[in-house]
Enzyme design. Structure first.
Site, PDB file in Angstrom:
ATOM      1  N   ARG A   1      26.743  -2.585  35.407  1.00 31.19           N
ATOM      2  CA  ARG A   1      26.790  -3.761  34.443  1.00 31.19           C
ATOM      3  C   ARG A   1      28.075  -3.810  33.711  1.00 31.19           C
ATOM      4  NH1 ARG A   1      21.788  -5.756  30.912  1.00 31.19           N
ATOM      5  NH2 ARG A   1      21.014  -6.255  32.801  1.00 31.19           N
TER       6      ARG A   1
ATOM      7  N   HIS B   1      23.657 -12.453  38.335  1.00 31.51           N
ATOM      8  CA  HIS B   1      22.801 -11.262  38.162  1.00 31.51           C
ATOM      9  C   HIS B   1      21.850 -11.280  39.246  1.00 31.51           C
ATOM     10  CE1 HIS B   1      20.143  -8.602  36.124  1.00 31.51           C
ATOM     11  NE2 HIS B   1      19.819  -9.237  35.040  1.00 31.51           N
TER      12      HIS B   1
ATOM     13  N   GLN C   1      17.999  -9.810  39.247  1.00 26.35           N
ATOM     14  CA  GLN C   1      17.036 -10.549  38.615  1.00 26.35           C
ATOM     15  C   GLN C   1      16.389 -11.891  39.355  1.00 26.35           C
ATOM     16  OE1 GLN C   1      16.059 -10.383  35.281  1.00 26.35           O
ATOM     17  NE2 GLN C   1      14.381 -11.814  36.136  1.00 26.35           N
TER      18      GLN C   1
ATOM     19  N   ASP D   1      17.170 -19.253  30.179  1.00 23.29           N
ATOM     20  CA  ASP D   1      17.509 -17.848  29.522  1.00 23.29           C
ATOM     21  C   ASP D   1      18.109 -18.155  28.252  1.00 23.29           C
ATOM     22  OD1 ASP D   1      18.393 -15.506  29.490  1.00 23.29           O
ATOM     23  OD2 ASP D   1      20.113 -15.761  30.961  1.00 23.29           O
TER      24      ASP D   1
ATOM     25  N   CYS E   1      14.195 -14.411  32.615  1.00 24.54           N
ATOM     26  CA  CYS E   1      14.492 -12.905  32.714  1.00 24.54           C
ATOM     27  C   CYS E   1      14.410 -11.988  31.559  1.00 24.54           C
ATOM     28  CB  CYS E   1      15.959 -13.002  33.289  1.00 24.54           C
ATOM     29  SG  CYS E   1      17.096 -13.662  31.737  1.00 24.54           S
TER      30      CYS E   1
ATOM     31  N   ARG F   1      11.019  -6.076  38.536  1.00 21.87           N
ATOM     32  CA  ARG F   1      12.297  -5.621  38.678  1.00 21.87           C
ATOM     33  C   ARG F   1      12.283  -4.029  39.652  1.00 21.87           C
ATOM     34  NH1 ARG F   1      16.187  -7.368  35.217  1.00 21.87           N
ATOM     35  NH2 ARG F   1      17.770  -6.201  36.492  1.00 21.87           N
TER      36      ARG F   1
HETATM   37  N1  NVA Z   1      22.203 -14.314  30.514  1.00 23.89           N
HETATM   38  C1  NVA Z   1      21.999 -13.071  29.840  1.00 23.89           C
HETATM   39  C2  NVA Z   1      21.023 -12.313  30.725  1.00 23.89           C
HETATM   40  C3  NVA Z   1      20.272 -11.091  30.119  1.00 23.89           C
HETATM   41  C4  NVA Z   1      19.619 -10.229  31.109  1.00 23.89           C
HETATM   42  C5  NVA Z   1      23.039 -12.137  29.388  1.00 23.89           C
HETATM   43  O1  NVA Z   1      23.981 -12.138  30.295  1.00 23.89           O
HETATM   44  O2  NVA Z   1      23.092 -11.643  28.347  1.00 23.89           O
HETATM   45  N1   CP Z   2      16.548  -9.196  32.520  1.00 26.02           N
HETATM   46  C1   CP Z   2      17.473  -8.175  32.465  1.00 26.02           C
HETATM   47  O1   CP Z   2      18.228  -7.884  32.975  1.00 26.02           O
HETATM   48  O2   CP Z   2      17.173  -7.348  31.390  1.00 26.02           O
HETATM   49  P1   CP Z   2      17.899  -6.098  30.559  1.00 26.02           P
HETATM   50  O3   CP Z   2      19.193  -6.734  29.957  1.00 26.02           O
HETATM   51  O4   CP Z   2      16.976  -5.666  29.466  1.00 26.02           O
HETATM   52  O5   CP Z   2      18.326  -5.209  31.707  1.00 26.02           O
END
Ligand code: NVA
Ligand code: CP
Length: 298
Positions: free
Chosen positions: A101, A128, A131, A216, A256, A284
């Site tokens: 990540r 992502h 997801q 989101d 998500c 997930r």
């Molecule tokens: N768009 C959000 C998704 C979190 C799962 C982020 O990148 O923070």
């Molecule tokens: N949806 C998602 O990726 O959640 P987290 O940021 O909690 O991993």
């Protein structure tokens, strides 16, 4: 034949994605899981917080007989300047796969080029993809098929939206994006897509006949400096029960998570009768178990 890495949807086959969704559904239905990943080790390198991604991968591999190690990026020598390529080579000799990540998608690309083990994108600034696997599985779980026909994306054109754009091309569904001017999707991501992705300034048109309504947060992780500006510009770019009235009669609502109630979703939306967000989050686990099996065993 499985791809070596899972960084985004570019270059993947529809059959590959469908087989993962179906295996995810199968694994979810089993009382007793196979020890299919016995003695396999998964590393997780995270530069950002996570609840769902981290827990689903760590517990997912453990339930299939494997093990995991969580590596906060600040604890790795990478944070002191060790090249990503060196880190990738060393970890390839100790692990069987790695989930990353990152704040910078380029890190994933450099890592994967130097890695002899599968690299999975656990969220980057650009995509992502894990997801969307869970979203597709959730659709199939509740509708019995993958005839999505149309998705309405309401709000910020972010990493999750970019993965929807790629999935629309691969799985042949229409994607209508309703976002404020100036917050359109990444032009590089848009350029390589087909004409089934439409940007619209009309919320009703975006929602009409959509079988998935999704959104989101307005401000993604590590973009918190945009929060004030966005809370003004995104007023109205949210999902509430009225939106579901405008969508297909069997439409499901997905998010998500984490969600900001009162911003991109109304306070009652996550518990609305059309909402499948809790199954989506659980999925997930199952769908990423299926992904790990395909990448590690094929
Ligand atoms: N768009 C959000 C998704 C979190 C799962 C982020 O990148 O923070
Ligand atoms: N949806 C998602 O990726 O959640 P987290 O940021 O909690 O991993």
């Amino acid at each position: 034949m499985s791809p070596k890495h899972f960084l985004n949807y570019e270059g993947l086959s529809k059959e590959f994605i469908i087989s993962i969704i179906d295996r995810g559904l199968e694994l979810k239905s089993l009382d007793q899981l196979p020890k299919s990943l016995e003695n396999k080790s998964l590393g997780l390198i995270f530069e950002k917080p996570s609840t769902r991604t981290r827990v689903s991968f760590e517990i997912g591999i453990q339930k299939l007989g494997g093990n995991s190690i969580f590596l906060s990026s600040s604890d790795l020598q990478m944070s002191r300047g060790e090249p990503i390529s060196d880190t990738a080579k060393v970890l390839s000799s100790m692990l069987d796969a790695v989930v990353i990540r990152t704040t910078n998608h380029e890190l994933l690309e450099i890592f994967s080029k130097n890695s002899s083990i599968p690299v999975i994108n656990g969220l980057s600034d650009l995509y992502h993809p894990c997801q969307i696997l869970a979203d597709l599985m959730t659709f199939k779980e509740f509708q019995g098929n993958l005839d999505i026909s149309k998705v309405a994306w309401i709000g910020d054109s972010n990493n999750v939206c970019n993965s929807y754009i790629e999935a629309a091309k691969l799985l042949d569904f229409n994607l209508n994006i309703y976002c404020p001017k100036g917050y359109e999707p990444n032009s590089v991501v848009m350029k390589s897509q087909k004409n089934n992705v439409v940007l619209t300034e009309n919320k009703e048109n975006a929602l009409k006949e959509a079988k998935i309504v999704t959104t989101d947060v307005w401000t993604s992780m590590h973009s918190e400096n945009q929060t004030q500006e966005k809370s003004k510009n995104f007023d109205g770019y949210s999902v509430d029960p009225n939106c579901m009235e405008l969508a297909h009669e069997e439409a499901i609502f997905l998010h998500c998570l984490p969600a900001h109630r009162g911003e991109e979703v109304s306070i009652d939306m996550l518990e609305h009768s059309s909402s499948r967000v809790w199954s989506q989050a659980e999925n997930r686990l199952h769908v990423q178990q299926a992904l790990l099996e395909r990448l590690l065993l094929d």
